[in-house]
Design a protein around this motif. Sequence first.
Motif, PDB file in Angstrom:
ATOM      1  N   ILE A 167       0.704  -1.444   0.064  1.00  0.00           N
ATOM      2  CA  ILE A 167       0.030   0.342   0.109  1.00  0.00           C
ATOM      3  C   ILE A 167       0.504   1.162  -0.309  1.00  0.00           C
ATOM      4  O   ILE A 167       0.739   2.294  -1.045  1.00  0.00           O
ATOM      5  CB  ILE A 167      -0.775   0.426   1.482  1.00  0.00           C
ATOM      6  N   SER A 222      -6.063   0.555  -5.152  1.00  0.00           N
ATOM      7  CA  SER A 222      -5.869   0.966  -3.867  1.00  0.00           C
ATOM      8  C   SER A 222      -6.016   2.102  -3.083  1.00  0.00           C
ATOM      9  O   SER A 222      -7.032   3.069  -3.718  1.00  0.00           O
ATOM     10  CB  SER A 222      -3.885   1.029  -3.381  1.00  0.00           C
ATOM     11  N   SER A 235       0.229   3.490  -3.632  1.00  0.00           N
ATOM     12  CA  SER A 235      -1.024   4.744  -2.964  1.00  0.00           C
ATOM     13  C   SER A 235      -0.268   6.089  -3.386  1.00  0.00           C
ATOM     14  O   SER A 235      -0.848   6.761  -3.228  1.00  0.00           O
ATOM     15  CB  SER A 235      -0.891   4.471  -1.541  1.00  0.00           C
TER      16      SER A 235
END
Length: 274
Positions: A189, A213, A193
């Motif tokens: 993540i 995400s 992201s």
Amino acid sequence: MKTATKLALEWSGMFAFVERSFRLIRRYLAWEGVFLFYTVINALTIGLIGLSEGISPDRQEEVVLFLVIGALFWGFLSVIFEEISNSITWERWEGTIEYTFMAPIHRFTHLAGMCLFAILYGLLRTSIVLLVVAFFFNLHIPASSLIHALIVLAVGSPAFMGLGLIAAVFPLLSPERGAQATHIIQGIILLVSGIYYSVDVLPAWLYPLSVISPGTYALEAARAAILQGAGFEMLWPQLAKLLVIGVALIPLGLWIFSRAEAHAMRTGKLKRNG
């Protein structure tokens, strides 16, 4: 037992898990102070990158805000993710995992209590870090922008709770190294992201992960609210995507956790120590 009575008991049970978690925080308050100190220093260090010599003075405040927003949001989302995914680890440390899982309470109530605690604790820690960072960099953020950013946090939380429930499976299945395995999801993540950079710089083969995400949309909406003063008419596309991802991940996380719980019970992995 009447339905209303059952619901009242489950509601009370959910807040009992919230209260127990805050009591655990109070028991290890010194260690929480250490972790909070590190989070503050980490946010300040990342923000100082925006004052580097290669950045023109008229853009430094914007860059500092861009980086600080990423650090604050990542801190908040990390707290949610870690507190939920490590809830099983806490049970093992306290020696209560067998009692909790055998208690006559719905698993959804247990996990909902842990998720609610994670959100409240994450908001508390993020608020403290925000105050220190704003004082350090002399930042002036309009109240309306902060309110919009808080709404983004609230809307994005269910998606990260779903990911936390999925990650909580690792400590459930592996008492020895399961907690460390949760960092795999957290690291992915963080990478895709756009926490500290735009997702446009990602390699083409990695970019599709940024599309699914929830962190991508949470960061885009928060930065638009604070840096551009965007209102709901501009934020709703990102908020809608966060809601859709949250609606998909919460039941998926609960289903995966229930399957892992059944497997752990069948194979005798619900024990106090690794």
